[in-house]
Scaffold this motif. Sequence first.
Motif, PDB file in Angstrom:
ATOM      1  N   LYS A 130     -41.313 104.471 -83.663  1.00  0.00           N
ATOM      2  CA  LYS A 130     -42.414 105.441 -83.640  1.00  0.00           C
ATOM      3  C   LYS A 130     -43.127 105.491 -84.990  1.00  0.00           C
ATOM      4  CE  LYS A 130     -40.721 108.527 -80.029  1.00  0.00           C
ATOM      5  NZ  LYS A 130     -40.252 109.872 -79.699  1.00  0.00           N
ATOM      6  N   ARG A 181     -36.880 106.168 -83.545  1.00  0.00           N
ATOM      7  CA  ARG A 181     -37.706 106.856 -84.541  1.00  0.00           C
ATOM      8  C   ARG A 181     -38.400 105.847 -85.444  1.00  0.00           C
ATOM      9  NH1 ARG A 181     -37.302 109.261 -89.765  1.00  0.00           N
ATOM     10  NH2 ARG A 181     -38.660 111.086 -89.872  1.00  0.00           N
ATOM     11  N   ASP A 183     -31.968 105.583 -86.640  1.00  0.00           N
ATOM     12  CA  ASP A 183     -32.521 105.894 -85.327  1.00  0.00           C
ATOM     13  C   ASP A 183     -33.609 104.854 -85.033  1.00  0.00           C
ATOM     14  OD1 ASP A 183     -33.959 108.939 -83.873  1.00  0.00           O
ATOM     15  OD2 ASP A 183     -33.699 106.931 -83.067  1.00  0.00           O
ATOM     16  N   LYS A 186     -38.059 116.335 -85.941  1.00  0.00           N
ATOM     17  CA  LYS A 186     -37.065 115.810 -85.009  1.00  0.00           C
ATOM     18  C   LYS A 186     -35.989 115.031 -85.769  1.00  0.00           C
ATOM     19  CE  LYS A 186     -40.171 115.258 -81.066  1.00  0.00           C
ATOM     20  NZ  LYS A 186     -40.893 114.260 -80.263  1.00  0.00           N
ATOM     21  N   GLY A 187     -36.420 114.232 -86.750  1.00  0.00           N
ATOM     22  CA  GLY A 187     -35.474 113.451 -87.543  1.00  0.00           C
ATOM     23  C   GLY A 187     -34.525 114.341 -88.326  1.00  0.00           C
ATOM     24  N   ARG A 237     -32.070 115.869 -85.914  1.00  0.00           N
ATOM     25  CA  ARG A 237     -31.077 114.874 -85.503  1.00  0.00           C
ATOM     26  C   ARG A 237     -30.029 114.691 -86.593  1.00  0.00           C
ATOM     27  NH1 ARG A 237     -30.334 109.582 -86.830  1.00  0.00           N
ATOM     28  NH2 ARG A 237     -29.238 108.316 -85.316  1.00  0.00           N
ATOM     29  N   GLU A 258     -42.390 114.349 -85.794  1.00  0.00           N
ATOM     30  CA  GLU A 258     -41.367 113.308 -85.854  1.00  0.00           C
ATOM     31  C   GLU A 258     -40.392 113.570 -86.999  1.00  0.00           C
ATOM     32  OE1 GLU A 258     -39.300 110.558 -84.191  1.00  0.00           O
ATOM     33  OE2 GLU A 258     -41.218 111.158 -83.332  1.00  0.00           O
ATOM     34  N   ASN A 259     -40.910 114.027 -88.139  1.00  0.00           N
ATOM     35  CA  ASN A 259     -40.033 114.350 -89.270  1.00  0.00           C
ATOM     36  C   ASN A 259     -39.106 115.517 -88.943  1.00  0.00           C
ATOM     37  OD1 ASN A 259     -40.934 112.296 -90.930  1.00  0.00           O
ATOM     38  ND2 ASN A 259     -42.497 113.555 -91.906  1.00  0.00           N
TER      39      ASN A 259
END
Length: 177
Positions: free
Chosen positions: A133, A130, A127, A107-108, A111, A104-105
């Motif tokens: 999540k 996010r 986001d 992906k962040g 982004r 997730e980090n």
Amino acid sequence: MARRTSRGRQKIEMKYVESKEARYVTFSKRKASLFRKAEEFSTVTGADIGVLLFSPSGKPCSYTSTSVEKITEKFREWKQQNADEGKLSVFQAFDDLCKDIQDENEKGKSRELRYKVMYPGAEIPPDKERLEKLVEMKLRLDKINEAAKNHIRVERLKIDLNVVPEYEVGESSGTHH
């Protein structure tokens, strides 16, 4: 070379395709057959199907009866529920959560980088997906923490019970009536 199995079926021995060109053709044909079978299986059984593979050149290919995201999320939910029921150890659940947080980090960060490139100097909006999540991951961490505490309590109780002296039948336990 073909052989017969114990059921009388023909068994074909598989081996690696040495020629790069022939390997690509084989991959392409077998991929189509695999995806066709997956689609048939989904149609006949109503099962959600997801097949993900990478070509010899590293290109990802997939077939899903629904979206990849839905199948992945369904699998993660199943895995999380089973972890909560004790089918996976607390340590495994923690490792899985760490991997999910790391993903997730990444992906962040990706982004944010894309946004900075596309809109230089603009403020990056939050986001919401996010954030949701991350809240869900915090709740998972709380569950894992509670499960770990319960596991430790059970282990301490086992140790405490091993220290309690055992009395023979007829011995006084030290209590008076």
